[in-house]
Scaffold this motif. Structure first.
Motif, PDB file in Angstrom:
ATOM      1  N   ARG A 128     -14.770  -9.263 -13.265  1.00  0.00           N
ATOM      2  CA  ARG A 128     -15.362  -8.749 -11.918  1.00  0.00           C
ATOM      3  C   ARG A 128     -16.872  -9.554 -11.930  1.00  0.00           C
ATOM      4  O   ARG A 128     -17.063  -9.866 -10.718  1.00  0.00           O
ATOM      5  CB  ARG A 128     -15.679  -7.301 -12.348  1.00  0.00           C
ATOM      6  N   ARG A 175     -12.092  -1.260  -5.171  1.00  0.00           N
ATOM      7  CA  ARG A 175     -12.011  -2.477  -4.439  1.00  0.00           C
ATOM      8  C   ARG A 175     -13.114  -2.555  -3.348  1.00  0.00           C
ATOM      9  O   ARG A 175     -12.901  -1.496  -2.499  1.00  0.00           O
ATOM     10  CB  ARG A 175     -10.720  -2.979  -4.027  1.00  0.00           C
ATOM     11  N   THR A 176     -13.524  -3.748  -3.042  1.00  0.00           N
ATOM     12  CA  THR A 176     -14.537  -3.809  -2.031  1.00  0.00           C
ATOM     13  C   THR A 176     -13.947  -3.431  -0.570  1.00  0.00           C
ATOM     14  O   THR A 176     -14.237  -2.662   0.230  1.00  0.00           O
ATOM     15  CB  THR A 176     -15.078  -5.246  -1.745  1.00  0.00           C
ATOM     16  N   ALA A 177     -12.626  -3.883  -0.601  1.00  0.00           N
ATOM     17  CA  ALA A 177     -11.874  -3.695   0.721  1.00  0.00           C
ATOM     18  C   ALA A 177     -11.708  -2.343   0.884  1.00  0.00           C
ATOM     19  O   ALA A 177     -11.621  -1.766   2.111  1.00  0.00           O
ATOM     20  CB  ALA A 177     -10.423  -4.634   0.652  1.00  0.00           C
ATOM     21  N   GLU A 178     -11.366  -1.326  -0.291  1.00  0.00           N
ATOM     22  CA  GLU A 178     -10.986  -0.189  -0.265  1.00  0.00           C
ATOM     23  C   GLU A 178     -12.157   0.634   0.246  1.00  0.00           C
ATOM     24  O   GLU A 178     -12.271   1.493   1.385  1.00  0.00           O
ATOM     25  CB  GLU A 178     -10.566   0.317  -1.422  1.00  0.00           C
ATOM     26  N   SER A 213     -19.325  -7.156  -1.321  1.00  0.00           N
ATOM     27  CA  SER A 213     -18.695  -8.178  -0.572  1.00  0.00           C
ATOM     28  C   SER A 213     -19.444  -9.435  -0.525  1.00  0.00           C
ATOM     29  O   SER A 213     -18.949 -10.505  -0.564  1.00  0.00           O
ATOM     30  CB  SER A 213     -18.321  -7.948   0.763  1.00  0.00           C
ATOM     31  N   LEU A 265     -11.780  -9.531  -2.005  1.00  0.00           N
ATOM     32  CA  LEU A 265     -12.033  -8.161  -1.836  1.00  0.00           C
ATOM     33  C   LEU A 265     -11.177  -7.187  -2.072  1.00  0.00           C
ATOM     34  O   LEU A 265     -11.318  -5.871  -2.357  1.00  0.00           O
ATOM     35  CB  LEU A 265     -12.452  -7.968  -0.430  1.00  0.00           C
ATOM     36  N   GLU A 266      -9.841  -7.746  -2.266  1.00  0.00           N
ATOM     37  CA  GLU A 266      -8.604  -6.925  -2.559  1.00  0.00           C
ATOM     38  C   GLU A 266      -7.796  -7.812  -3.674  1.00  0.00           C
ATOM     39  O   GLU A 266      -7.709  -9.063  -3.503  1.00  0.00           O
ATOM     40  CB  GLU A 266      -7.694  -6.944  -1.389  1.00  0.00           C
ATOM     41  N   ARG A 267      -7.053  -6.946  -4.793  1.00  0.00           N
ATOM     42  CA  ARG A 267      -6.328  -7.661  -5.625  1.00  0.00           C
ATOM     43  C   ARG A 267      -4.981  -7.705  -5.250  1.00  0.00           C
ATOM     44  O   ARG A 267      -4.339  -6.754  -4.803  1.00  0.00           O
ATOM     45  CB  ARG A 267      -6.615  -7.041  -7.048  1.00  0.00           C
ATOM     46  N   PRO A 283     -21.262  -5.888 -10.869  1.00  0.00           N
ATOM     47  CA  PRO A 283     -21.166  -4.475 -11.151  1.00  0.00           C
ATOM     48  C   PRO A 283     -22.534  -4.040 -11.632  1.00  0.00           C
ATOM     49  O   PRO A 283     -23.060  -2.886 -11.400  1.00  0.00           O
ATOM     50  CB  PRO A 283     -20.090  -4.366 -11.997  1.00  0.00           C
ATOM     51  N   TYR A 336       0.945  -1.202   0.167  1.00  0.00           N
ATOM     52  CA  TYR A 336      -0.115  -0.037  -0.042  1.00  0.00           C
ATOM     53  C   TYR A 336       0.859   1.028   0.051  1.00  0.00           C
ATOM     54  O   TYR A 336       2.143   1.078   0.576  1.00  0.00           O
ATOM     55  CB  TYR A 336      -0.955   0.133   1.380  1.00  0.00           C
ATOM     56  N   ASN A 385      -8.691 -10.437   3.115  1.00  0.00           N
ATOM     57  CA  ASN A 385      -9.519  -9.648   1.698  1.00  0.00           C
ATOM     58  C   ASN A 385      -8.803 -10.264   0.547  1.00  0.00           C
ATOM     59  O   ASN A 385      -9.781 -10.424  -0.446  1.00  0.00           O
ATOM     60  CB  ASN A 385      -9.194  -8.274   1.828  1.00  0.00           C
TER      61      ASN A 385
END
Lengths: 228, 390
Positions: A74, B382-385, B286, A54-56, B291, A11, A49
């Motif tokens: 997606r 992103r979902t986590a974001e 989540s 949820l995160e790439r 989309p 990050y 995540n």
């Protein structure tokens, strides 16, 4: 089964680059419970995540049930999540505008389960979490422990094969936390689901089948318990 | 997407709106009031144009004027569908004389009852009364009476030219419209007093509300050919036509600016509305909401709210316009010296299809357009974001 290979994620924090995960490798057998432990900022939530899509990640791969989920489109990833995954978040994350019943019903409706079946399943789950009288309550009317129990009921409503829980007991008192963990493990074992839970809670650590220690984004220790 | 899942998203969107009551009400009220105000304003603008036309045509000419009509053409034949009344007039060009004072005049011989029933010139009488049938009486403009030194009750003579025999009239009324064309050399008398030239006549044709004068003129031309001349009020009063066109242009510009401001307000409010609930979209994401479904959910939320607000706005706008059209808005204080409001300064707001559908359509369209950016934000992040922002 879940297989994580060479997972890396960084990050940007202001001008600084923070490496949350550094080449994490692990695998979790179907029907087992893995507790991921480590200090705050060790990369536990990022790992969860990435496993849940949820995160790439920046590098590496995550295979869930034989599918490399980060190579999915997606839409395909969403379809995979709705069918095979369940999330329990630290603060419940219930939809504030839906009642308890509607929150648990949501993933079932999303998966095209019939109204009758939905009613039966939600009813059964509400009984198992001992909140049948709160079916029509909105999340704002519930206590922290109740929110977590509903969050868990929602996560397992559609019988996912993988359950991911991010510090589910962090905001609970020890008795409520113990009850929730027991309930979680009972249901997971009943359904033969895989559970990955990030935690600091000794109760969770004690009851998990295996434990993984993370420090600065790296696995520093892995302990296997008996396979269920 | 099947009907079942569409119904599911409709239900979720409705629950979201119902249970976010305060935000929904405030935002809906904003759209509702904007739509209602715009509808009312545009009906008022149409009403002002209507008032100018009505004031101008009812004073004398009618919506359509017929000239040089043959004596054997009965007025009844001009009463086609959409025509309310036809006033027959015989125009006598000549001279009015009192002692040594002589003024050119167009003496209009017509039935006083028909004139009073259909035109508004009698309302502009400043002294005396309208001439009565069978009597050698004359109604003069203030200009003519001053030029000839006449007052109510005085005698005046009319002759077609200096060598023709004179006919005597008693002045029973004096008028002033404020419109030069009518105030200069026009005078009125009952029919059959003069030895009229009955071979040709003129007509003032009054139409029902909402009937296009040009359409009636086209009908007459088809029916009577080129033997008779008909002109619409637009041809007779090109200045008024231009003024009305100008009004529509300026109204459109103002409307566009108001719409623009309202749209920016509505759009910003919707963006804030969606961003405020970003957390909820992160949670549904989540759970595996695609989309497309996220976009559908946001569009349904914005669309449903807008739809209800627009329906309410249209209803309120219609009620306000109808209420004001029942009593009229008296703008005499602002129009008393304006020749296009010579008869009355009362404006009756009128709704047109344009003023009814444009405000809600624009509000609805801008609302939906405003949801595109936050939708893209929710879909792309992103979902986590999103959830980290909680």
């Amino acid at each position: 089964m879940i297989r994580v290979q060479g997972l890396g994620k960084a990050y940007r924090s202001g001008r600084r680059q923070v490496e949350a995960l550094r080449g994490v490798e692990c695998s979790v057998e179907q029907g087992t419970a893995l507790a991921v432990v480590g200090k705050s900022g060790s990369g536990k939530t990022t790992l969860l995540n990435c496993i849940g899509g949820l995160e790439r990640p920046d590098s590496g791969s995550v295979h869930c049930l034989g599918i490399n989920i980060h190579e999915l489109s997606r839409r395909a990833l969403s379809m995979f999540q709705r069918e095979h995954l369940g999330f329990v978040f630290q603060f419940g994350n219930l939809l504030s505008y839906l009642t308890v019943f509607e929150n648990i019903e949501f993933p079932l409706a999303l998966n095209g389960i019939s109204r009758r079946e939905r009613d039966l399943r939600v009813g059964a789950l509400l009984e198992s979490v001992d909140l049948i009288d709160s079916a029509r309550a909105l999340p704002g009317e519930l206590s922290g422990g109740e929110v977590q129990r509903i969050s868990f009921a929602r996560a397992v409503a559609h019988r996912p094969q993988i359950l991911l829980a991010d510090e589910p007991t962090a905001s609970l008192d020890s008795q409520t936390a113990h009850d929730l963990v027991r309930l979680m493990l009972d249901v997971v074992r009943e359904e033969r689901a895989t559970l990955i839970v990030t935690t600091h809670d000794p109760v969770v650590i004690e009851l998990a089948d295996s434990i993984m220690h993370l420090r600065d984004g790296k696995i520093v220790d892995e302990t296997r318990a008996t396979v269920l | 997407m099947n009907a079942g899942s569409f119904a599911f998203w409709m239900r979720i969107a409705s629950l979201f709106l119902l249970r976010s009551r305060r935000t929904t009400v405030v935002l809906s009220l904003m759209v509702l009031l904007s739509v209602a105000i715009l509808i009312f304003l545009s009906s008022l603008a149409v009403g002002i144009n209507d008032a100018m036309v009505k004031n101008s045509v009812t004073l004398y000419s009618g919506h359509v004027a017929g000239f040089d009509l043959a004596a054997d053409l009965a007025p009844e034949r001009l009463e086609v569908e959409g025509v309310d009344a036809v006033v027959k007039r015989i125009e006598n060009r000549g001279l009015l004389q009192r002692n040594d004072n002589i003024e050119p005049v167009m003496l209009v011989a017509s039935d006083p009852a028909e004139e009073i029933g259909n035109t508004a010139l009698w309302r502009k009488i400043t002294g005396g009364r309208y001439p009565q049938n069978g009597n050698a009486e004359i109604l003069l403009s203030e200009y003519l009476s001053e030029r000839l030194g006449l007052d109510i009750g005085d005698q005046v003579q009319f002759r077609r030219d200096l060598n023709s025999p004179a006919a005597a009239f008693r002045v029973t009324g004096i008028y002033r419209t404020g419109i030069e064309k009518l105030d200069r050399s026009l005078a009125f008398c009952p029919p059959a007093i003069l030895p009229d030239d009955e071979s040709r006549w003129s007509a003032a044709i009054f139409l029902d509300d909402g009937i296009e004068a040009e359409a009636i003129v086209r009908q007459y031309r088809e029916r009577f050919g080129s033997a008779a001349q008909f002109k619409s009020w637009q041809q007779l009063m090109p200045d008024l036509r231009q003024l009305i066109d100008l009004n529509y242009v300026s109204m459109s510009i103002v409307t566009f600016i108001v719409f623009g401001l309202v749209a920016v307000g509505v759009s910003s409010a919707f963006v804030i509305f969606i961003l405020k609930n970003l957390r909820e979209y992160g949670i549904v994401k989540s759970m595996g909401v695609t989309p497309f479904e996220i976009g559908l959910l946001i569009a349904l939320e914005v669309g449903l709210m807008n739809l209800v607000a627009c329906i309410g706005g249209v209803a309120l706008g219609v009620v306000a316009s109808h209420a004001m059209s029942a009593i009229g808005i008296d703008l005499t204080a602002f129009t008393s010296h304006n020749r296009y409001f010579a008869v009355s300064g009362v404006v009756i707001p009128r709704l047109t299809p344009y003023s009814l559908w444009v405000p809600p359509a624009v509000a609805f369209g801008f609302g939906l357009a405003a949801s595109i950016w936050p939708t893209m934000l929710v879909v792309r992040r992103r979902t986590a974001e999103i959830l980290r922002g909680i």
